[in-house]
Design a protein around this motif. Structure first.
Motif, short mmCIF file in Angstrom:
data_model
loop_
_atom_site.label_atom_id
_atom_site.label_comp_id
_atom_site.label_asym_id
_atom_site.label_seq_id
_atom_site.Cartn_x
_atom_site.Cartn_y
_atom_site.Cartn_z
N SER A 50 -9.47 -4.27 -0.09
CA SER A 50 -8.13 -3.69 -0.24
C SER A 50 -7.12 -4.77 -0.64
O SER A 50 -7.38 -5.98 -0.52
CB SER A 50 -7.69 -3.05 1.07
N GLN B 118 0.82 -1.22 0.00
CA GLN B 118 0.00 0.00 0.00
C GLN B 118 0.85 1.27 0.00
O GLN B 118 0.65 2.17 0.80
CB GLN B 118 -0.98 -0.03 1.18
N ASP C 17 -7.91 -2.24 7.57
CA ASP C 17 -6.82 -3.15 7.21
C ASP C 17 -6.07 -3.61 8.46
O ASP C 17 -5.75 -4.79 8.60
CB ASP C 17 -5.83 -2.47 6.25
N ASP D 294 -4.76 -0.06 -4.06
CA ASP D 294 -6.09 -0.49 -3.58
C ASP D 294 -7.15 -0.33 -4.66
O ASP D 294 -8.07 -1.14 -4.74
CB ASP D 294 -6.46 0.28 -2.31
#
Ligand SMILES: [Zn+2]
Length: 383
Positions: A238, A202, A265, A208
Motif C-alpha cells: 500500500s 489514502q 496499514d 493504493d
C-alpha cells in the motif's frame, strides 16, 4: 481585572464530560482562572443552557481555496475533483484574498480557535497575520516526476521563506503519495526533521492501486495534465506502507482522510516510531467520493483521531460543528464526548497547540463554546 463566570448543564473539559455543577471562571481574554464548585463560585455566575466546550480545532483546511466555494460538482471521485481544482483555481488575487478573509472570520464565528492549514502559495499570509485564530502552516509541495524534485523544492522553499518571515509554526509537507516522488519525499524529510507535517493519505482506492500495481485512475490524471508517468514501478504494497519510512525524521505526521486505510496499514503504522494523528474530514469525503472514513476501524486500533473540514472547494462550510453533526448521523453509537475530544483536545495535540488550546484547564486560553443543541450542533461562542 474583571472576571466572567459560566455555569452550564454539562461541562466538556476536552477530555471528559462532567455533569456536576462546575463553574468556569475566566478573565476577559478567556484565560481559565479556575474551575470551582457552584457553592464556592460567589456572585455573578452566568447560567447557560447546554454544554460548555473548549474551542474547536480544524486540523485540516486549505484556506487559499476558499474562492472555489460551490464551483466543483459533488461525487465525481478524487481524480476529477483534482483536475477541477488544477484547472479552475486561478482567479485574480483580490478575489482570492477577500474569500480567504471571509473564510477565516467564518471559522472564528463557528467556534474554531486553531487551524492546520495547507498552503501552496503565500496568499493567506496577510489574513493569518490579522487573524484571531492560531494557524499551523503546512507548506505543500507536489512533483511526481523524479527529475523535477530539485526545482519544485526550490520553488516551495521560497513560499516557506515568505511564511517564516511573517508567521510561526511553518513546515514543508508532501501533498499526497500519488503526487510526490521518492526524491521529493527525501528532501521534505530532511527539511522537516523534528517538525509536524501532514499528508493527504489514502483518500481514494486508486492511490493504493498506483503503489501496488503501477496502474489505475492516476494514469488518467497525469495524462490529462500532459505528464508522462510510464516510469512508475509497482511497490507491491500500500501507499502508506511504502512512503511512511521515507518520512522517518519528522516528529509527527497528520494522515488526512484515510478513507481507504486497511487494518494491515494500521498495524504497520503502529510499529513505526513516528507520532501519527488521523484527521477525518467526513463532509469532504462525502462531497468528493461519497464515502465516509473507516472510523470504527480507527477506533478499534486506538488511533488518535482529530477532525478537519478540508477546503470550501469540497465542503459547504468550514465548521467543525458541521463535521461532528455528520459523524453523529453516520456513527450514532459513538459517545458524544469521544467525538468532542477529537474536535478539541486531540486536534490541539495533533497541531502541537495543547499548551494553550484544546482543554478547559487552569492557565489555558482554549476559547469557550456553548453547544446549545447536540442534534443540530448549534454552537455559540461564550469567549
Ligand atoms: Zn486537503
Amino acid at each position: 481585572m474583571s472576571y466572567q463566570k459560566f455555569l452550564a448543564d454539562r461541562l466538556f473539559t476536552g477530555k471528559e464530560m462532567l455533569h456536576q455543577s462546575l463553574v468556569v471562571i475566566t478573565d476577559n481574554q478567556g484565560n481559565i482562572l479556575d474551575l470551582v464548585n457552584e457553592a464556592e463560585a460567589g456572585d455573578d455566575v452566568q447560567l447557560v443552557h447546554g454544554t460548555i466546550c473548549p474551542g474547536f480545532i480544524n486540523a485540516h483546511c486549505h484556506l487559499e481555496l476558499s474562492h472555489m466555494y460551490s464551483m466543483l460538482p459533488e461525487r465525481t471521485g478524487l481524480v476529477d475533483f483534482l483536475i477541477g481544482v488544477f484547472q479552475q483555481r486561478h482567479f485574480p488575487e483580490e478575489t482570492i484574498a477577500s474569500a480567504i478573509e471571509a473564510a477565516d472570520k467564518a471559522m472564528h464565528e463557528a467556534g474554531i480557535v486553531a487551524v492546520g492549514d495547507i498552503s501552496n502559495t503565500p496568499f493567506t499570509i496577510q489574513a493569518k497575520q490579522a487573524s484571531k485564530l492560531r494557524y499551523r502552516n503546512f507548506i505543500e509541495v507536489t512533483g511526481y516526476v523524479p527529475g523535477i524534485a530539485t526545482q519544485r523544492f526550490a520553488n516551495i522553499e521560497q513560499v516557506y521563506q515568505a511564511f517564516i518571515n511573517a508567521l510561526p509554526h511553518v513546515s514543508i509537507v508532501p501533498h499526497a503519495p500519488y503526487s510526490v516522488s521518492p526524491e521529493l519525499f527525501g528532501m521534505i524529510n530532511a527539511h522537516s526533521k523534528g517538525k509536524i507535517i501532514s499528508i493527504h493519505n489514502q483518500e481514494t482506492a486508486a492511490e493504493d492501486t498506483l503503489y501496488q500495481d503501477a496502474s489505475g485512475d492516476f494514469f488518467r490524471l497525469y495524462e490529462t495534465l500532459g505528464v508522462d508517468i510510464s516510469f512508475t514501478k509497482p511497490y507491491h504494497q500500500s501507499s502508506v506502507q511504502t512512503y511512511l519510512p521515507w518520512l522517518r525524521d519528522t516528529a509527527a505526521t497528520l494522515l488526512v482522510h484515510n478513507t481507504c486505510i486497511s487494518e494491515a496499514d494500521l498495524q504497520f503504522i503502529k510499529a513505526q516510531h513516528q507520532a501519527i494523528h488521523y484527521c477525518c474530514c467526513i463532509n469532504a469525503n462525502l462531497y468528493i467520493e461519497n464515502k465516509v472514513p473507516p472510523i470504527e476501524l480507527l477506533r478499534k486500533h486506538d488511533a488518535q483521531i482529530c477532525l478537519g473540514t478540508d477546503s470550501l472547494a469540497s465542503n459547504h462550510q468550514l465548521s467543525i460543528a458541521a463535521e461532528i453533526k455528520t459523524i453523529r448521523q453516520h456513527f450514532p453509537q459513538i459517545p458524544f464526548a469521544e467525538v468532542l475530544q477529537w474536535a478539541t483536545y486531540n486536534g490541539a495535540v495533533a497541531l502541537g497547540f495543547d499548551d494553550t488550546l484544546g482543554s478547559i484547564e487552569k492557565g489555558k486560553q482554549p476559547g469557550l463554546l456553548l453547544i446549545e443543541d447536540t442534534d443540530t450542533m448549534t454552537v455559540k461562542r461564550l469567549i
